[in-house]
Design an enzyme around this catalytic site. Structure first.
Site, PDB file in Angstrom:
ATOM      1  N   LYS A 126      85.728  45.670  32.089  1.00  0.00           N
ATOM      2  CA  LYS A 126      85.069  46.890  31.598  1.00  0.00           C
ATOM      3  C   LYS A 126      86.028  48.081  31.540  1.00  0.00           C
ATOM      4  O   LYS A 126      85.798  49.025  30.794  1.00  0.00           O
ATOM      5  CB  LYS A 126      83.839  47.198  32.442  1.00  0.00           C
TER       6      LYS A 126
HETATM    7  C1  LIG Z   1      79.943  42.996  32.442  1.00  0.00           C
HETATM    8  C2  LIG Z   1      80.572  41.729  32.870  1.00  0.00           C
HETATM    9  C3  LIG Z   1      80.357  40.513  32.166  1.00  0.00           C
HETATM   10  C4  LIG Z   1      79.406  40.403  30.999  1.00  0.00           C
HETATM   11  O1  LIG Z   1      79.863  41.084  29.845  1.00  0.00           O
HETATM   12  P1  LIG Z   1      78.849  41.413  28.654  1.00  0.00           P
HETATM   13  O2  LIG Z   1      79.615  42.272  27.715  1.00  0.00           O
HETATM   14  O3  LIG Z   1      77.686  42.149  29.280  1.00  0.00           O
HETATM   15  O4  LIG Z   1      78.426  40.123  28.049  1.00  0.00           O
HETATM   16  C5  LIG Z   1      81.037  39.384  32.595  1.00  0.00           C
HETATM   17  N1  LIG Z   1      81.859  39.431  33.673  1.00  0.00           N
HETATM   18  C6  LIG Z   1      82.083  40.551  34.365  1.00  0.00           C
HETATM   19  C7  LIG Z   1      82.982  40.517  35.551  1.00  0.00           C
HETATM   20  C8  LIG Z   1      81.459  41.756  33.990  1.00  0.00           C
HETATM   21  O5  LIG Z   1      81.689  42.877  34.704  1.00  0.00           O
END
Ligand SMILES: *Cc1c(COP(=O)(O)O)cnc(C)c1O
Length: 465
Positions: free
Chosen positions: A112
């Protein structure tokens, strides 16, 4: 570039407007009106670019009518200078055609950061230019909150309030949020669960009267278009490193809200030869059920070892549906309306489009632990539980022989030490040096009652002038 709503009724916006918008006024999500498409020669040239150069190339067409190229270059350079790896997103080989793309070298050790480090800087840039201030409000069960706080901590024009369920996020995740110092940063520990936090955020976006008139509320969840945009870059980066465009590749993506993998879909529409996108889910398998049965239905949320993928519906899936239904906004509005009340079934044509590029796999906690143990035993490589789901799905995928499959490693294993322990791996993961003293740092958070007016009053009283 213009952005239009998936439900066809909201006004088209430019990049700056879409950056500050949450949901469209008709309840839809914004998508680009058209996509830039890169030629084979252009994609070939990408192999010589470093990460910031490539990001500039991919992002420019989406923002160029709002942000001059030189300014964008500075923003991108600063963003990815925060990452603690020279390659920003390094590829690691686990097997003859199996690769892992490490997306956890940012400040909060999850993918993120790629989007939220950029988003904070883009917001501050446009706000500064317009002499405006905004309030960010978000709910988190873990990764989003810390990445948003790290992304916005230097922003002069943003006050940020992140709600988390008191006592229900892991120690590492809580400390990553509460130890960041700044008079514009507020961690609210709500005496309730994640859904309570989420409902308060939703209610606050609907009725913003608790804020002064000159402050708008901005969303940092993955419905924000800029987050998706930033994530397109690493699909190109990894694929060209493994021989695209003369060779096509597959990606396996640990999926929750469908934001990350939707960026992969866009990359393929922009000319990148992607043979397959594998939707890897945990036991919250709403999308796997769509692929296997054609029915889209909510089920009750289950807590798993991969909490960032614990969702009952994937909000960004609507963006893909818009294309699968030939960009017919009225059809999407009707589908989503029906979905409010009951499970829905997609048209044969939509399912054909979906299955043409996507496949799926469901990996439960037990299989997640088994994959963590197997990868450790075979390669002495530690996977976090989210990444392990991607690797397991990749190993089971039926692909053309010789196709490299790249699993996105979405979090650093040190964020989830208890899952590693549960997997029976003796080696405990260690936090990178910059977080070495995380457990000695001073925490600052406010415990508030599970009550909307307590939260809103706190926010109103704590805005900077
Ligand atoms: C947010 C997140 C996901 C999922 O990603 P999306 O874009 O919501 O599909 C997977 N793994 C981790 C570690 C995350 O923080």
């Amino acid at each position: 570039m213009k952005y239009i709503s998936t439900r066809g009724k909201a006004p088209a916006l430019n990049f700056e407007q879409v950056l500050l918008a949450g949901l469209a006024s008709d309840g839809g999500l914004y998508v680009p009106e058209s996509l830039p498409v890169f030629s084979k020669a252009e994609i070939t040239d990408m192999a010589a670019m470093d990460y910031p150069e490539l990001a500039q190339k991919i992002i420019t067409p989406f923002v160029s009518d709002c942000i001059p190229s030189d300014d964008l270059a500075v923003i991108i350079k600063e963003t990815y200078a925060e990452f603690r790896h020279g390659a920003v997103a390094p590829l690691v080989q686990l097997g003859s055609n199996q690769w892992v793309l490490e997306l956890f070298h940012g400040p909060t050790l999850a993918f993120k950061d790629f989007a939220l480090q950029l988003l904070g800087r883009l917001l501050d840039y446009v706000l500064e230019r317009e002499h405006r201030k905004v309030v960010i409000m978000g709910a988190t069960s873990g990764d989003t909150g810390s990445a948003a706080i790290e992304g916005c901590k230097r922003c002069k024009n943003i006050d940020i309030f992140i709600l988390h369920p008191h006592g229900r996020v892991s120690d590492v995740q809580r400390r990553q949020m509460t130890t960041v110092q700044g008079s514009n940063i507020h961690n609210l520990a709500v005496e309730g669960n994640f859904d309570d936090c989420q409902s308060m955020v939703k209610a606050s976006f609907i009725d913003k009267s608790f804020l002064p008139e000159d402050r708008s509320l901005v969303a940092v969840n993955s419905i924000n278009w800029a987050r998706i945009m930033a994530q397109i870059v690493y699909y190109f980066y990894a694929a060209v490193a493994l021989g695209a465009p003369s060779r096509s590749v597959a990606f396996s993506v640990p999926t929750g809200n469908f934001g990350d993998i939707f960026a992969g879909y866009l990359a393929s529409k922009m000319g990148l030869p992607i043979e397959r996108l594998i939707i890897a889910t945990n036991q919250n398998d709403v999308l796997h059920r769509v692929l296997t049965s054609g029915t889209y239905g909510r089920s009750t949320l289950e807590h798993s070892l991969s909490p960032s993928m614990d969702i009952s519906v994937s909000s960004n899936f609507e963006r893909l549906l818009f294309d699968l239904y030939q960009r017919d906004g009225a059809a999407i509005a009707k589908l989503m309306d029906d979905f409010e009340n009951a499970d829905i079934t997609f048209s044969a044509e939509a399912m054909k489009g979906l299955k043409g590029l996507f496949s799926s796999a469901r990996v439960d906690d037990e299989e997640t632990c088994a994959q963590i143990a197997k990868t450790w035993a075979e390669c002495e490589y530690l996977l976090d539980p989210h990444s392990a789901i991607g690797v397991k799905a990749a190993a089971n995928a039926k692909l053309k022989p010789g196709t490299p499959v790249i699993s996105l490693a979405t979090a650093h294993p040190a964020k989830f030490p208890s899952a590693i322990e549960q997997a029976g791996v003796a080696q405990a993961p260690t936090l990178p040096l910059h977080l070495d003293d995380l457990f000695e740092r001073t925490e600052r958070f406010e415990v508030l009652a599970n009550d909307l007016s307590s939260v809103q009053n706190f926010m109103a009283a704590n805005l900077r002038a």
